[in-house]
Design a protein around this motif. Structure first.
Motif, short mmCIF file in Angstrom:
data_model
loop_
_atom_site.label_atom_id
_atom_site.label_comp_id
_atom_site.label_asym_id
_atom_site.label_seq_id
_atom_site.Cartn_x
_atom_site.Cartn_y
_atom_site.Cartn_z
N SER A 26 -1.13 14.83 -1.35
CA SER A 26 -1.78 13.59 -1.76
C SER A 26 -2.72 13.10 -0.66
CB SER A 26 -0.72 12.53 -2.07
OG SER A 26 -1.33 11.29 -2.35
N GLU A 37 4.58 13.45 1.11
CA GLU A 37 3.40 13.99 0.42
C GLU A 37 2.29 14.33 1.41
OE1 GLU A 37 3.01 12.01 -3.98
OE2 GLU A 37 2.33 10.83 -2.27
N ILE A 44 -5.51 5.85 3.93
CA ILE A 44 -5.12 4.66 4.67
C ILE A 44 -5.40 4.84 6.16
CG2 ILE A 44 -3.12 3.29 5.42
CD1 ILE A 44 -1.95 3.73 2.60
N ARG A 85 5.65 8.92 0.34
CA ARG A 85 4.21 9.03 0.63
C ARG A 85 3.97 9.84 1.91
NH1 ARG A 85 0.80 8.40 -3.52
NH2 ARG A 85 1.23 6.48 -4.62
N ALA A 135 0.82 -1.21 0.00
CA ALA A 135 0.00 0.00 0.00
C ALA A 135 0.86 1.26 0.00
CB ALA A 135 -0.93 0.01 1.21
N GLU A 136 2.17 1.09 0.03
CA GLU A 136 3.13 2.18 0.08
C GLU A 136 3.01 3.03 1.34
OE1 GLU A 136 3.04 4.46 -3.52
OE2 GLU A 136 3.54 2.75 -4.77
N HIS A 179 -3.40 9.89 -0.36
CA HIS A 179 -3.06 8.48 -0.19
C HIS A 179 -2.97 8.05 1.28
CE1 HIS A 179 -1.33 4.69 -1.67
NE2 HIS A 179 -0.58 4.74 -0.59
N MET A 180 -2.09 8.68 2.04
CA MET A 180 -1.90 8.29 3.45
C MET A 180 -3.10 8.64 4.32
SD MET A 180 0.90 6.65 3.83
CE MET A 180 1.20 6.72 5.57
#
Length: 140
Positions: A39, A33, A45, A30, A23-24, A41-42
């Motif tokens: 982003s 970012e 999550i 990440r 999931a990086e 993304h995190m």
């Protein structure tokens, strides 16, 4: 015999490490970012983890689930407070931003061959030890 009873936890740890890696979530880029709000993304999550935790705790509380020994699982309510959570959150966030990793992926990064993370692990262990030493003197 004790080793074989703990193997399920080791396997869950491996799966957790694989999932976070794929999931990086252990990627320094990440995390960079995220702290620059570049982003989602995190944040996504973390949001999924929070929602999963809330649902899990509610299922445990409402269904009076029992642990592996047949005893009821008791989740104590947290004491009310504001300052300690803000200060703790700021310290945690600053450490996370400076290091580029929260405590969870330290062992994952070590296992992936990023040996510089040993310094971070040493700092985390030292911080945990110092907290234990000074816990009685800290305002809780």
């Amino acid at each position: 015999m004790k080793f074989f009873s703990l193997i399920k936890f080791v396997l869950v740890g491996f799966v957790f490490g694989i999932v976070l890696t794929k999931a990086e979530a252990v990627s320094w880029y990440r995390i960079y970012e995220m702290f620059h709000f570049q982003s989602f993304h995190m944040f996504g999550i973390i949001g999924v983890a929070v929602v999963t935790g809330v649902i899990g705790v509610q299922l445990i509380k409402r269904n009076n689930l029992k642990d592996i020994h047949g005893l009821p699982i008791e989740i104590a309510d947290k004491e009310r407070g504001f300052v300690r959570y803000v200060v703790g959150g700021i310290m945690f966030g600053l450490g996370w931003a400076l290091v580029g990793s929260c405590p969870g992926p330290i062992f994952i990064l070590l296992g992936a061959g990023f040996y510089g993370i040993v310094i971070v692990l040493a700092g985390a262990l030292l911080g945990t030890y110092l907290y234990g030493v000074f816990k009685s003197k800290l305002p809780h």
